[in-house]
Design an enzyme around this catalytic site. Structure first.
Site, short mmCIF file in Angstrom:
data_model
loop_
_atom_site.label_atom_id
_atom_site.label_comp_id
_atom_site.label_asym_id
_atom_site.label_seq_id
_atom_site.Cartn_x
_atom_site.Cartn_y
_atom_site.Cartn_z
N THR A 94 -0.46 4.15 -2.48
CA THR A 94 -1.73 4.71 -2.02
C THR A 94 -1.53 5.60 -0.81
O THR A 94 -2.05 6.72 -0.74
CB THR A 94 -2.73 3.59 -1.68
OG1 THR A 94 -2.93 2.77 -2.83
CG2 THR A 94 -4.06 4.17 -1.23
N ASP A 140 7.75 7.35 -2.44
CA ASP A 140 7.22 5.99 -2.52
C ASP A 140 8.38 5.03 -2.77
O ASP A 140 8.90 4.95 -3.88
CB ASP A 140 6.20 5.94 -3.66
CG ASP A 140 5.74 4.53 -4.02
OD1 ASP A 140 6.06 3.59 -3.27
OD2 ASP A 140 5.08 4.38 -5.05
N ARG A 141 8.80 4.33 -1.72
CA ARG A 141 9.93 3.39 -1.69
C ARG A 141 11.27 4.14 -1.67
O ARG A 141 11.38 5.25 -2.13
CB ARG A 141 9.87 2.37 -2.82
CG ARG A 141 10.91 1.27 -2.65
CD ARG A 141 10.66 0.05 -3.51
NE ARG A 141 9.78 -0.92 -2.84
CZ ARG A 141 9.04 -1.81 -3.46
NH1 ARG A 141 9.03 -1.86 -4.77
NH2 ARG A 141 8.30 -2.65 -2.78
N GLY A 192 0.80 -1.23 0.00
CA GLY A 192 0.00 0.00 0.00
C GLY A 192 0.83 1.28 0.00
O GLY A 192 0.31 2.35 0.32
#
Length: 204
Positions: free
Chosen positions: A15, A78-79, A12
């Site tokens: 998101t 994100d990451r 997730g």
């Protein structure tokens, strides 16, 4: 401020990154999966394309970090660059899907890049069980992810747990996502935001 979201495939991250960017008015940087020229090939022939894919991600994430530094704006990522180096690449090497020569080359390049970047002010790790990951992967229906095996996800999860336990580069917030739904339940999103607020307030 630089915030990063880490977690296994399907946890997730994207998101939550989007939701938090909207809530805090942060600039969001996402993992390059749409334009990545290696993903389809990698999942159909991992041994052939593992090094190419990892180098692509390493380059992409390093560029993101430089952009974040140059922008001077509060950013959520994100990451992280660390997940490739401490989880994905070592896992491919251990599974015999990346040669010793390629892994050594990759590791050397990562060490050089890491020496030139700063760790995020806060790392949010989304912890998830394998059944939950499988459910999320099937729900989003990316074609190239159909071939991901339970064994592959399990190996990654073990490495994520070991990495999170030894992480000392900055503040770490672990969110167990099995029992919450921050997409459809505003109270669950509020729970996550309250946790983040508590960590952020300690950064100043």
């Amino acid at each position: 401020m630089h915030i990063a979201v880490a977690g296994n495939i399907g946890a997730g991250k994207t998101t939550l990154t989007r939701l938090l960017a909207k809530h805090y008015k942060w600039v969001a940087h996402y993992e390059d999966v749409v334009d990545n020229p290696y993903l389809d090939d990698f999942y159909s022939q991992m041994e052939r394309w593992s090094f190419n894919l990892q180098i692509y991600f390493l380059n992409s994430r390093y560029r993101q970090i430089l952009q974040i530094r140059e922008s001077g704006k509060s950013t959520i990522l994100d990451r992280t660059i660390y997940e490739d180096a401490f989880i994905f690449a070592p896992n491919l090497h251990a599974m015999g899907l990346m040669t010793n020569r390629d892994f050594g080359n990759y590791s050397s390049l990562f060490e050089l890049m890491e020496s030139l970047v700063q760790a995020p002010d806060l790392l949010i790790y989304l912890r998830s069980s394998i059944p939950n990951l499988v459910k999320q992967i099937h729900t989003r229906g990316r074609d190239y992810e159909n071939s991901i095996s339970i064994d592959y996800l399990s190996r990654l999860n073990e490495r994520y747990e070991a990495w999170s336990e030894s992480y000392e580069k900055g503040k770490l917030l672990i969110i167990d996502v099995d029992e919450i739904d921050f997409v459809n339940n505003p109270e669950d999103l509020g729970f996550v935001i309250n946790k983040i607020d508590a960590e952020i307030n300690g950064l100043f």
